[in-house]
Design an enzyme around this catalytic site. Structure first.
Site, PDB file in Angstrom:
ATOM      1  N   HIS A  93      -2.746   2.963  -4.852  1.00 31.09           N
ATOM      2  CA  HIS A  93      -2.251   2.661  -3.595  1.00 31.09           C
ATOM      3  C   HIS A  93      -1.045   2.140  -3.701  1.00 31.09           C
ATOM      4  O   HIS A  93      -0.274   0.858  -3.266  1.00 31.09           O
ATOM      5  CB  HIS A  93      -3.101   1.574  -2.626  1.00 31.09           C
ATOM      6  CG  HIS A  93      -4.312   2.083  -2.071  1.00 31.09           C
ATOM      7  ND1 HIS A  93      -4.353   3.067  -0.824  1.00 31.09           N
ATOM      8  CD2 HIS A  93      -5.691   1.840  -2.345  1.00 31.09           C
ATOM      9  CE1 HIS A  93      -5.555   3.384  -0.761  1.00 31.09           C
ATOM     10  NE2 HIS A  93      -6.602   2.738  -1.605  1.00 31.09           N
TER      11      HIS A  93
ATOM     12  N   ASP B 109       0.962  -1.202   0.084  1.00 31.13           N
ATOM     13  CA  ASP B 109      -0.124  -0.241  -0.039  1.00 31.13           C
ATOM     14  C   ASP B 109       0.957   1.241   0.014  1.00 31.13           C
ATOM     15  O   ASP B 109       2.144   1.156   0.073  1.00 31.13           O
ATOM     16  CB  ASP B 109      -1.030  -0.157   1.164  1.00 31.13           C
ATOM     17  CG  ASP B 109      -2.241   0.648   0.905  1.00 31.13           C
ATOM     18  OD1 ASP B 109      -2.147   1.942   0.300  1.00 31.13           O
ATOM     19  OD2 ASP B 109      -3.502  -0.073   1.083  1.00 31.13           O
TER      20      ASP B 109
ATOM     21  N   GLU C   3      -9.691   2.574  -5.529  1.00 25.25           N
ATOM     22  CA  GLU C   3      -9.210   3.855  -5.342  1.00 25.25           C
ATOM     23  C   GLU C   3      -7.994   4.436  -5.975  1.00 25.25           C
ATOM     24  O   GLU C   3      -7.057   4.629  -5.431  1.00 25.25           O
ATOM     25  CB  GLU C   3      -9.083   4.039  -3.745  1.00 25.25           C
ATOM     26  CG  GLU C   3     -10.444   3.725  -2.936  1.00 25.25           C
ATOM     27  CD  GLU C   3      -9.980   3.963  -1.422  1.00 25.25           C
ATOM     28  OE1 GLU C   3     -10.911   4.254  -0.780  1.00 25.25           O
ATOM     29  OE2 GLU C   3      -8.817   3.408  -0.974  1.00 25.25           O
TER      30      GLU C   3
HETATM   31  C1  TNX Z   1     -11.018   1.919   1.826  1.00 24.97           C
HETATM   32  S1  TNX Z   1     -11.451  -0.762   1.196  1.00 24.97           S
HETATM   33  C2  TNX Z   1      -9.974   1.026   1.388  1.00 24.97           C
HETATM   34  C3  TNX Z   1      -8.716   1.031   2.260  1.00 24.97           C
HETATM   35  C4  TNX Z   1      -8.737   1.972   3.507  1.00 24.97           C
HETATM   36  C5  TNX Z   1     -10.332   1.552   4.214  1.00 24.97           C
HETATM   37  C6  TNX Z   1     -10.402   2.286   5.550  1.00 24.97           C
HETATM   38  C7  TNX Z   1     -10.494  -0.583   0.344  1.00 24.97           C
HETATM   39  C8  TNX Z   1     -10.550  -1.524  -1.010  1.00 24.97           C
HETATM   40  N1  TNX Z   1      -9.803   0.588   0.080  1.00 24.97           N
HETATM   41  O1  TNX Z   1      -7.713   1.521   1.805  1.00 24.97           O
HETATM   42  O2  TNX Z   1      -7.849   1.553   4.339  1.00 24.97           O
HETATM   43  O3  TNX Z   1     -11.079   2.131   3.086  1.00 24.97           O
HETATM   44  O4  TNX Z   1     -11.758   1.744   5.955  1.00 24.97           O
END
Ligand code: TNX
Length: 542
Positions: A274, A200, A337
């Site tokens: 990420h 990450d 994301e």
């Molecule tokens: C969303 S769930 C994210 C994570 C974060 C999390 C915190 C996901 C696939 N991505 O990178 O840590 O929310 O709740």
């Protein structure tokens, strides 16, 4: 009063735990079918374990149980293949049992029989047996405990094939010893999957031989946000250098440990987003060229992998090492994301969009994931991605992990793709589980135990054919605010037990007040195991 006095005297005399009465049976997850009979079987040092076939997997299926008995009772049962008709725990493979993870457990006064199609099923039968023993089975040696098992007939099998928890070791690193303990907890609740989030923005945690900078640079950050996420001018930093990673040798140890407990580990290598820790190590894989620093802040970052040939070569090499290590059929490639702003402003990306006849940057992400899928499939494996991989079109065989609620999962199932339900509003175990005023700082949200438990992963809007694509459930433990393993344990259970029961037990048997009572009893066992947990339900109104 007299009753309490009598109980104290009996306990002192060592009689207190002679037998579990009917209402003391507190199995989690609750078995599909159980009949409680009168009487009990007492495990003694001369009781034997009899296997129908002697192979390493069958030995594994009974080893955890036997080690536990040795720790708690001070004796180990002999494990043989010679037939026995009394004072034995007979473990038999039975091809007539249809479910590969199912088992039958028959406890009679003079004999216990565990039958299953596979050693994994035998293992689950032994976990049930473990939970039928007095709670002292989880504690270090104590004299005077009678290892009595109530007579029962159980026929059990899981509702879903995927039952797991995800642990993020990037935002905060978790030592190998804790990973072992975490795997033990999964197995205890008959979960079969550990999803290991290994890369990450805030840290790259797996040694990759071909790219040493990933761990020399990418596994460490110079600062970490302190306290709650705030606007930039109010942020406070902890400037201690922070990090860690697992060597490939350590990863192998963890995989072997998990295998002996019938747990599959799905490794996750995040892409295209990420990725800041990787880009800090190899900035040439970005659109801008960097430089970058391993992030100490939480959130979503604009710098992601640039879809150039160099990047694909890098990712394929990384995935090759990951695939060589992990036997898992599934490899998780992230996909969540990934902001598109760098791609929008990158000449290479725009030229690629044109060349491939793509509509936009979402289709470029889809192109990215499809290429990676092709590579992973060329190695005989399959990909899983977070639900964002739906955007711009799903890769042909991808399994979708639905985290932004269940909508992505429903959509994927309707497109005939397999789905794992991990909706944040029920299964994000990093969210608060009790009144935030009473809790350590967490990321936010509110998912108390009852809320997690209330989830049914089979959406009513699916047809029977679509419903077959729901492979199961997973709880996610993201660790932005979870600095150490103690707090991770506290967040993981008891909600993880709810995820396990949702994944295993028939929906018709699930009932929150009953589950809650079983969990309250279960706490004694967690205490014995030495597992930290949240006991907020003790204060919850009925
Ligand atoms: C969303 S769930 C994210 C994570 C974060 C999390 C915190 C996901 C696939 N991505 O990178 O840590 O929310 O709740």
């Amino acid at each position: 009063m007299r009753k309490i006095f009598l109980a104290i005297v009996m306990t002192l005399l060592g009689w207190g735990v002679q037998a579990q009465s009917k209402n003391e049976i507190n199995l989690v997850p609750i078995p599909a079918k159980m009949k409680i009979n009168s009487g009990q079987f007492v495990i003694r040092s001369n009781t034997s374990i009899v296997l129908s076939s002697d192979n390493p997997e069958m030995q594994n299926a009974v080893a955890v149980f036997n080690n536990l008995l040795n720790r708690a009772g001070g004796f180990r049962l002999s494990v043989t293949v010679s037939p026995a008709s009394s004072n034995a725990i007979v473990c038999k493979l039975n091809p007539a049992i249809s479910n590969a993870e199912g088992y039958k457990l028959s406890v009679q006064k003079d004999l216990i029989t565990v039958e299953a199609k596979t050693p994994q099923g035998i293992f689950y039968g032994m976990q049930t047996l473990r939970q039928l023993l007095p709670f002292q089975i989880e504690r270090p040696y104590l004299s005077n405990v009678v290892w009595a098992v109530p007579c029962v007939e159980i026929e059990d099998e899981p509702r879903f094939v995927h039952r797991g928890l995800m642990l993020d070791v990037c935002r905060h690193f978790m030592p190998k010893e804790f990973i072992f303990k975490f795997i033990d907890m999964l197995a205890y609740h008959k979960m079969n999957t550990f999803h290991w989030h290994l890369t990450d923005d805030q840290g790259w945690r797996i040694e990759i031989k071909k790219y040493p900078k990933l761990t020399q640079i990418g596994a460490f950050r110079n600062r970490t946000l302190e306290g709650r996420y705030t606007s930039p001018d109010k942020r406070k930093w902890d400037n201690t250098r922070y990090g860690g990673f697992y060597t490939q040798e350590e990863i192998k140890e963890v995989i072997a440990y998990a295998q002996s407990r019938f747990i599959n580990i799905i490794p996750e290598v995040e892409m295209p987003g990420h990725a800041v820790a990787a880009l800090a190590s190899y900035p040439e894989l970005s659109c801008t060229g960097g430089p970058f620093e391993v992030e100490g802040l939480w959130g979503v970052f604009n710098d992601i992998y640039c879809p150039k040939e160099e990047t694909f070569t890098f990712l394929e090499n990384v995935l090759s090492e990951v695939i060589d290590l992990f036997p898992s059929e599934y490899i998780h490639i992230g996909g969540d994301e990934a902001p598109k702003v760098r791609w929008q402003n990158c000449a290479h990306c725009q030229a690629l969009i044109k060349k491939e006849g793509l509509k936009d940057e979402h289709e470029l992400q889809s192109y990215f994931i499809k290429r990676i899928e092709k590579f992973v499939e060329s190695k005989g494996r399959r990909i899983i991605g977070w639900d964002e991989i739906l955007e711009g079109g799903l890769a042909p065989n991808a399994t979708v992990m639905s985290w932004r609620g269940e909508a992505g999962g429903i959509e994927a199932a309707k497109q005939n793709h397999d789905v794992i339900m991990a909706p944040n509003n029920y299964f994000y175990l990093d969210y608060y589980q009790a009144d935030p005023k009473t809790q350590p700082l967490a990321i936010g949200g509110f998912v108390p135990l009852w809320k997690t438990y209330s989830y049914n992963p089979m959406p009513a809007s699916l047809t029977a054919a679509e419903a077959k694509h729901i492979l199961g459930v997973q709880g996610n433990i993201w660790t932005e605010y979870i600095q150490d393993s103690d707090y991770a344990e506290y967040m993981a259970f008891p909600r993880g037990a709810a995820v396990a029961e949702i994944g295993w037990s028939p929906q018709s048997l699930r009932n929150y007040p009953d589950f809650k009572q079983r969990m309250i009893q279960m706490f004694k066992r967690y205490d014995g195991i030495g597992w930290n947990y949240c006991n907020a339900i003790l204060k919850e109104a009925e």
